[in-house]
Design a protein around this motif. Sequence first.
Motif, PDB file in Angstrom:
ATOM      1  N   MET A 156       0.861  -1.085   0.009  1.00  0.00           N
ATOM      2  CA  MET A 156       0.240   0.027   0.043  1.00  0.00           C
ATOM      3  C   MET A 156       0.889   1.346  -0.107  1.00  0.00           C
ATOM      4  SD  MET A 156      -3.070   1.181   2.425  1.00  0.00           S
ATOM      5  CE  MET A 156      -2.248   1.342   4.099  1.00  0.00           C
ATOM      6  N   PHE A 157       1.892   1.257   0.958  1.00  0.00           N
ATOM      7  CA  PHE A 157       2.565   2.627   0.833  1.00  0.00           C
ATOM      8  C   PHE A 157       4.080   2.485   0.142  1.00  0.00           C
ATOM      9  CE2 PHE A 157       0.189   2.544   4.988  1.00  0.00           C
ATOM     10  CZ  PHE A 157      -0.088   3.967   4.766  1.00  0.00           C
ATOM     11  N   CYS A 158       4.260   1.434  -0.652  1.00  0.00           N
ATOM     12  CA  CYS A 158       5.504   1.348  -1.428  1.00  0.00           C
ATOM     13  C   CYS A 158       5.660   2.746  -2.378  1.00  0.00           C
ATOM     14  CB  CYS A 158       5.678  -0.074  -2.132  1.00  0.00           C
ATOM     15  SG  CYS A 158       4.416  -0.322  -3.535  1.00  0.00           S
ATOM     16  N   GLN A 159       4.545   3.031  -3.117  1.00  0.00           N
ATOM     17  CA  GLN A 159       4.610   4.130  -4.081  1.00  0.00           C
ATOM     18  C   GLN A 159       5.073   5.577  -3.170  1.00  0.00           C
ATOM     19  OE1 GLN A 159       5.588   3.493  -6.673  1.00  0.00           O
ATOM     20  NE2 GLN A 159       3.870   4.256  -8.249  1.00  0.00           N
ATOM     21  N   GLN A 160       4.683   5.645  -2.125  1.00  0.00           N
ATOM     22  CA  GLN A 160       5.031   6.921  -1.312  1.00  0.00           C
ATOM     23  C   GLN A 160       6.627   6.661  -0.977  1.00  0.00           C
ATOM     24  OE1 GLN A 160       3.427   9.470  -1.106  1.00  0.00           O
ATOM     25  NE2 GLN A 160       4.939  10.591  -0.340  1.00  0.00           N
ATOM     26  N   LEU A 161       6.988   5.756  -0.306  1.00  0.00           N
ATOM     27  CA  LEU A 161       8.398   5.306  -0.425  1.00  0.00           C
ATOM     28  C   LEU A 161       9.183   5.515  -1.520  1.00  0.00           C
ATOM     29  CD1 LEU A 161       7.952   2.287   2.093  1.00  0.00           C
ATOM     30  CD2 LEU A 161       8.066   4.784   2.635  1.00  0.00           C
ATOM     31  N   HIS A 162       8.601   5.042  -2.597  1.00  0.00           N
ATOM     32  CA  HIS A 162       9.272   5.403  -4.060  1.00  0.00           C
ATOM     33  C   HIS A 162       9.392   6.845  -4.001  1.00  0.00           C
ATOM     34  CE1 HIS A 162       8.784   4.533  -8.480  1.00  0.00           C
ATOM     35  NE2 HIS A 162       9.980   4.879  -8.249  1.00  0.00           N
ATOM     36  N   ALA A 163       8.347   7.652  -4.016  1.00  0.00           N
ATOM     37  CA  ALA A 163       8.345   8.962  -4.266  1.00  0.00           C
ATOM     38  C   ALA A 163       9.349   9.705  -3.348  1.00  0.00           C
ATOM     39  CB  ALA A 163       7.025   9.693  -3.881  1.00  0.00           C
ATOM     40  N   TRP A 164       9.419   9.523  -2.161  1.00  0.00           N
ATOM     41  CA  TRP A 164      10.406   9.735  -1.160  1.00  0.00           C
ATOM     42  C   TRP A 164      11.906   9.840  -1.909  1.00  0.00           C
ATOM     43  CZ3 TRP A 164       7.735   8.000   3.700  1.00  0.00           C
ATOM     44  CH2 TRP A 164       6.591   8.849   4.060  1.00  0.00           C
ATOM     45  N   SER A 165      12.091   8.402  -2.450  1.00  0.00           N
ATOM     46  CA  SER A 165      13.440   8.404  -2.787  1.00  0.00           C
ATOM     47  C   SER A 165      13.708   9.371  -4.237  1.00  0.00           C
ATOM     48  CB  SER A 165      13.501   6.873  -3.447  1.00  0.00           C
ATOM     49  OG  SER A 165      12.856   6.426  -4.579  1.00  0.00           O
ATOM     50  N   HIS A 166      12.805   9.833  -4.637  1.00  0.00           N
ATOM     51  CA  HIS A 166      13.019  10.679  -5.636  1.00  0.00           C
ATOM     52  C   HIS A 166      13.070  12.442  -5.406  1.00  0.00           C
ATOM     53  CE1 HIS A 166      13.089   7.955  -9.455  1.00  0.00           C
ATOM     54  NE2 HIS A 166      12.245   7.473  -8.528  1.00  0.00           N
ATOM     55  N   THR A 167      12.577  12.268  -4.097  1.00  0.00           N
ATOM     56  CA  THR A 167      12.491  13.856  -3.661  1.00  0.00           C
ATOM     57  C   THR A 167      13.907  14.507  -2.844  1.00  0.00           C
ATOM     58  OG1 THR A 167      10.245  13.406  -2.893  1.00  0.00           O
ATOM     59  CG2 THR A 167      11.079  15.312  -1.777  1.00  0.00           C
ATOM     60  N   PRO A 168      14.242  15.634  -3.154  1.00  0.00           N
ATOM     61  CA  PRO A 168      15.452  15.925  -2.651  1.00  0.00           C
ATOM     62  C   PRO A 168      15.483  16.102  -1.204  1.00  0.00           C
ATOM     63  CG  PRO A 168      14.736  17.467  -4.611  1.00  0.00           C
ATOM     64  CD  PRO A 168      13.563  16.545  -4.280  1.00  0.00           C
ATOM     65  N   LYS A 169      16.568  15.786  -0.671  1.00  0.00           N
ATOM     66  CA  LYS A 169      16.865  15.836   0.930  1.00  0.00           C
ATOM     67  C   LYS A 169      16.199  16.760   1.474  1.00  0.00           C
ATOM     68  CE  LYS A 169      20.281  14.056   4.348  1.00  0.00           C
ATOM     69  NZ  LYS A 169      21.655  13.772   4.589  1.00  0.00           N
ATOM     70  N   GLY A 170      16.303  18.090   1.002  1.00  0.00           N
ATOM     71  CA  GLY A 170      16.029  19.115   1.638  1.00  0.00           C
ATOM     72  C   GLY A 170      14.517  19.400   1.853  1.00  0.00           C
ATOM     73  N   LYS A 171      13.848  18.681   1.087  1.00  0.00           N
ATOM     74  CA  LYS A 171      12.274  18.759   0.986  1.00  0.00           C
ATOM     75  C   LYS A 171      11.811  17.739   1.681  1.00  0.00           C
ATOM     76  CE  LYS A 171      12.383  21.407  -3.389  1.00  0.00           C
ATOM     77  NZ  LYS A 171      11.557  21.141  -4.705  1.00  0.00           N
ATOM     78  N   LEU A 172      12.456  16.900   2.405  1.00  0.00           N
ATOM     79  CA  LEU A 172      11.875  15.793   3.157  1.00  0.00           C
ATOM     80  C   LEU A 172      11.867  16.004   4.623  1.00  0.00           C
ATOM     81  CD1 LEU A 172      13.695  12.589   1.381  1.00  0.00           C
ATOM     82  CD2 LEU A 172      11.131  13.220   1.271  1.00  0.00           C
ATOM     83  N   PRO A 173      10.897  15.594   5.181  1.00  0.00           N
ATOM     84  CA  PRO A 173      10.522  15.522   6.719  1.00  0.00           C
ATOM     85  C   PRO A 173      11.974  14.987   7.383  1.00  0.00           C
ATOM     86  CG  PRO A 173       8.605  14.956   5.692  1.00  0.00           C
ATOM     87  CD  PRO A 173       9.545  14.794   4.739  1.00  0.00           C
TER      88      PRO A 173
END
Length: 251
Positions: A163-180
């Motif tokens: 269920m959540f893998c696509q969000q983990l996937h999205a975070w792996s493409h998000t710049p570090k500075g924009k992640l919680p």
Amino acid sequence: MAEFKPQQKNSASKAISPKHFYDEESWKTPTSIQRAWFASGCTTLLISVAKSLIMISRRSTGLRSWIDPVVAAIVGYVLGDLGTGIYHWAIDNYGTARTPVFGSQIEGFLRHHDHPSAITKRHIATNLYVGAAGFTIAVLPMNIFCTNPNLLAFSAAFLGCGMFCQQLHAWSHTPKGKLPRLVVALQDSRVILQRAEHAAHHHPPFDSHYCIVSGVWNRFLDKYKIFWAMEMIFFFIFGVRPRSWSDFNSK
């Protein structure tokens, strides 16, 4: 023998311009149905965890009664990473946009290879509602009828990864500075998919690093060429080539 035609990937890429792909309004504003499925999936997951904890507390006879469901959840999480790898490999390499049930996902993954950071523009409900719908349908009956806390813990972890893998996937493409900060900490500790780990997948012919929960299986699967062996079996039995064999940019 049947042979995959690489034009399928090209047609998916040409069907939509990069600017339109990045600015897709429907990604940013989920429909009421998408929101409902996402909420349903999250609620079903919380119920599964709560029921498991309640059953454990009622049957508690010591530390062992808590160890078993925790181990079951860990096993579910580890196998969940493997499950996403197998599914990702299949979607990346077989089928077309016209394939029943999975066609839209196949087309989306092909587009994702051309525009990898576009996934970060999606609303979380838009990104996860398909997995949430599947999770709800699979787990809700278990929440009603299952009386085994270990099974509930395992299913919640294993199917929750889907269920959540696509969000983990999205975070792996998000710049570090924009992640919680918590997400960054989980990535750095390899609990969830690291950016560098998944970046290795985004090189033609896209034939490695398929797992997108934690990526813990990637090294084993790639080192021992597990997916390559599966592709060979499919080719010799069905005569179908995977997309990675037909990528013109590959060696």
